[in-house]
Design an enzyme around this catalytic site. Structure first.
Site, mmCIF file in Angstrom:
data_model
loop_
_atom_site.group_PDB
_atom_site.id
_atom_site.type_symbol
_atom_site.label_atom_id
_atom_site.label_comp_id
_atom_site.label_asym_id
_atom_site.label_seq_id
_atom_site.Cartn_x
_atom_site.Cartn_y
_atom_site.Cartn_z
ATOM 1 C CG ASP A 99 5.187 -3.590 10.046
ATOM 2 O OD1 ASP A 99 6.080 -3.048 9.380
ATOM 3 O OD2 ASP A 99 4.941 -4.812 10.008
ATOM 4 N N GLY A 101 -0.955 -0.723 10.345
ATOM 5 C CA GLY A 101 -2.291 -1.156 9.930
ATOM 6 C C GLY A 101 -2.676 -2.485 10.549
ATOM 7 C CG HIS A 123 8.699 -6.740 9.809
ATOM 8 N ND1 HIS A 123 9.943 -7.127 10.260
ATOM 9 C CD2 HIS A 123 8.533 -5.453 10.230
ATOM 10 C CE1 HIS A 123 10.512 -6.126 10.908
ATOM 11 N NE2 HIS A 123 9.679 -5.091 10.911
ATOM 12 C CD GLU A 247 33.535 6.262 -9.379
ATOM 13 O OE1 GLU A 247 33.675 7.512 -9.421
ATOM 14 O OE2 GLU A 247 34.475 5.473 -9.143
ATOM 15 C CB SER A 269 43.591 3.582 -9.362
ATOM 16 O OG SER A 269 43.198 4.297 -8.184
HETATM 17 N N1 LIG Z 1 7.719 -2.716 1.695
HETATM 18 C C1 LIG Z 1 8.452 -3.806 1.493
HETATM 19 O O1 LIG Z 1 8.965 -4.056 0.403
HETATM 20 C C2 LIG Z 1 8.607 -4.835 2.590
HETATM 21 C C3 LIG Z 1 9.692 -5.717 2.577
HETATM 22 C C4 LIG Z 1 9.746 -6.724 3.528
HETATM 23 C C5 LIG Z 1 8.766 -6.837 4.495
HETATM 24 N N2 LIG Z 1 7.747 -5.943 4.501
HETATM 25 C C6 LIG Z 1 6.676 -6.131 5.491
HETATM 26 O O2 LIG Z 1 5.507 -6.525 4.778
HETATM 27 C C7 LIG Z 1 4.334 -5.974 5.409
HETATM 28 C C8 LIG Z 1 3.600 -5.086 4.415
HETATM 29 O O3 LIG Z 1 4.463 -4.015 4.110
HETATM 30 P P1 LIG Z 1 4.143 -2.987 2.913
HETATM 31 O O4 LIG Z 1 5.308 -2.075 2.810
HETATM 32 O O5 LIG Z 1 3.679 -3.738 1.716
HETATM 33 O O6 LIG Z 1 2.885 -2.222 3.538
HETATM 34 P P2 LIG Z 1 2.312 -0.780 3.125
HETATM 35 O O7 LIG Z 1 2.859 0.250 4.049
HETATM 36 O O8 LIG Z 1 2.479 -0.619 1.670
HETATM 37 O O9 LIG Z 1 0.763 -0.988 3.494
HETATM 38 C C9 LIG Z 1 0.042 -2.053 2.870
HETATM 39 C C10 LIG Z 1 -1.414 -1.699 2.899
HETATM 40 O O10 LIG Z 1 -1.866 -1.566 4.235
HETATM 41 C C11 LIG Z 1 -3.046 -0.772 4.172
HETATM 42 N N3 LIG Z 1 -3.306 -0.162 5.481
HETATM 43 C C12 LIG Z 1 -2.480 0.670 6.168
HETATM 44 N N4 LIG Z 1 -3.067 1.046 7.322
HETATM 45 C C13 LIG Z 1 -4.286 0.433 7.351
HETATM 46 C C14 LIG Z 1 -5.365 0.416 8.269
HETATM 47 N N5 LIG Z 1 -5.293 1.129 9.414
HETATM 48 N N6 LIG Z 1 -6.462 -0.322 7.978
HETATM 49 C C15 LIG Z 1 -6.527 -1.033 6.825
HETATM 50 N N7 LIG Z 1 -5.544 -1.075 5.899
HETATM 51 C C16 LIG Z 1 -4.441 -0.341 6.179
HETATM 52 C C17 LIG Z 1 -2.789 0.263 3.095
HETATM 53 O O11 LIG Z 1 -3.968 0.486 2.362
HETATM 54 C C18 LIG Z 1 -1.727 -0.374 2.220
HETATM 55 O O12 LIG Z 1 -2.214 -0.636 0.937
HETATM 56 C C19 LIG Z 1 4.848 -5.234 6.643
HETATM 57 O O13 LIG Z 1 4.855 -6.122 7.740
HETATM 58 C C20 LIG Z 1 6.285 -4.882 6.240
HETATM 59 O O14 LIG Z 1 7.111 -4.675 7.363
HETATM 60 C C21 LIG Z 1 7.630 -4.948 3.585
HETATM 61 MG MG LIG Z 2 11.500 -3.542 7.255
#
Ligand SMILES: NC(=O)c1ccc[n+]([C@@H]2O[C@H](COP(=O)([O-])OP(=O)(O)OC[C@H]3O[C@@H](n4cnc5c(N)ncnc54)[C@H](O)[C@@H]3O)[C@@H](O)[C@H]2O)c1
Ligand SMILES: [Mg+2]
Ligand SMILES: CC(C)(O)[C@@H](O)C(=O)O
Ligand SMILES: [Mg+2]
Length: 347
Positions: A99, A101, A123, A247, A269
């Protein structure tokens, strides 16, 4: 679309019975889906889409996650590109950078969001708090969301098991008149369990609440509190850890995941049932004020700002990893390493 009764409230939901993968492919057949970011959601969504026969490319900056994309079969110059190149080539842009990034790259990439393209999120963060993130999409593109209610790692694992993670979906902008259909199509394509409708605002606030509350933050707080009390009163690490965590994960959580909390209680239980029924309201009373405080901190944008400020720092990853290492080194979790090793399946 199916009308379902959720505890007395009717909701419209979508499953792959109402919206098949074949229909999803038809809806997105002319799209080049560019998955931007290969961290946690990126791999799950990109690989599931590829396995489901969609036309997918990946955009990721160089580094460890770029190497992971190569290892997963994404080919540099063919299906793996830099972030900017992938967004230029893509027509359906899946913004799966962190987010923070997403904020950092927005000034560079918004120029490539030309009329007719679709901007997709998992998101609602960037759009809901756009006064803080600066992410204001051009008004001649579709802006949609499918938010998996679970880790991207699980999205992939469950997809490969023929299962799925439930996802919410929303439309922020519908320039084409087909935004909702596109959202549903990509949701089915990434391997959603069922899809339920929300808004960017509701998803962003509920998601930040959930992960700070029962799903992660409150869970760690509860486990630590109970473990510490047991240990301070002389119980061994084995006894304290088994009574607090093992557990739960190995026996009771699968039961309530299978058929609800009353089912889990009924399989314990009568002594446990009596006590748990007496104490649940006391914990609820103690915790609810904190939950209200949390929700207010989310709704006012305070939690979003904290995340933006902290996760935009150059060394955010190192700092997060240092805090996770501090968690890992707590006695409770060191005890857990040994307990997990002793599981019959690990011997
Ligand atoms: N992590 C989850 O399982 C999950 C679940 C539901 C929703 N989301 C949403 O999905 C989106 C991605 O989440 P995520 O956890 O996969 O992301 P993450 O934190 O793993 O980052 C994904 C990629 O963003 C790149 N990045 C970070 N900062 C950067 C920058 N300044 N410039 C260029 N690249 C940059 C990184 O290289 C990284 O590989 C977000 O909006 C998150 O809220 C994530
Ligand atoms: Mg989240
Ligand atoms: C997996 C979660 C906690 O549901 C997601 O919201 C995230 O931010 O990683
Ligand atoms: Mg979440």
């Amino acid at each position: 679309m199916a009308e379902m009764n959720f505890g007395g409230v009717m909701e419209t939901v979508v499953t792959n019975k109402e919206f098949s993968v074949e229909k999803a492919r038809e809806v997105l057949k002319n799209e080049t889906i560019a998955v931007i970011g290969y961290g946690i959601q990126g791999p799950g969504q990109a690989c599931n889409l590829r396995d489901n026969g969609f036309n997918v490319i990946v955009g990721q900056r160089e580094g460890k996650t770029y190497e992971k994309a190569k290892a997963d079969g994404w080919e540099p110059g063919k299906t793996l590109f830099s972030i900017e190149e992938a967004i230029q080539k893509g027509t359906f842009i899946c913004m799966l950078l962190s987010d923070a990034g997403q904020i950092a790259v927005w000034p560079k990439i918004k120029q490539y969001l030309t009329p007719g393209k679709t901007l997709y999120y998992s998101h609602g963060f960037a759009i809901n708090w756009q006064d803080r993130t600066g992410v204001v999409p051009p008004n001649d593109i579709d802006v949609v969301m499918v938010a998996p209610k679970g880790s991207g790692t699980s999205l992939r694992t469950l997809f490969r098991e023929g299962r799925g993670i439930n996802c919410s979906y929303a439309v922020h902008q519908d320039a084409s008149g087909h935004a909702e259909e596109k959202a549903l199509a990509i949701g089915i394509g990434i391997g959603a369990g069922y899809l339920f409708k929300t808004t960017f605002q509701r998803e962003a606030t509920s998601d930040l609440t959930g992960e700070r509350g029962s799903l992660m933050g409150a869970m760690e707080g509860l486990f630590e509190a109970q473990y510490e009390v047991l240990r301070e009163h002389g119980h061994s690490p084995s006894e304290a850890f088994n009574e607090t965590v093992e557990e739960m994960t190995q026996s009771l959580m699968p039961l309530f995941g299978e058929k609800g909390m009353d089912w889990m209680y009924a399989n314990c239980s009568t002594t446990a049932q009596r006590g748990a029924l007496d104490w649940a309201p006391r914990f609820r009373e103690a915790i609810k004020p904190v939950m209200e405080w949390l929700y207010l901190s989310v709704k006012t944008g305070n939690e979003a700002q904290i995340s933006i400020d902290r996760n935009s720092q150059p060394d955010y990853r190192e700092k997060l990893n240092a805090e996770l290492e501090e968690m890992r080194n707590k006695e409770i979790w060191r005890a857990g390493v040994t307990v997990r090793k002793l599981r019959p399946e690990n011997n």
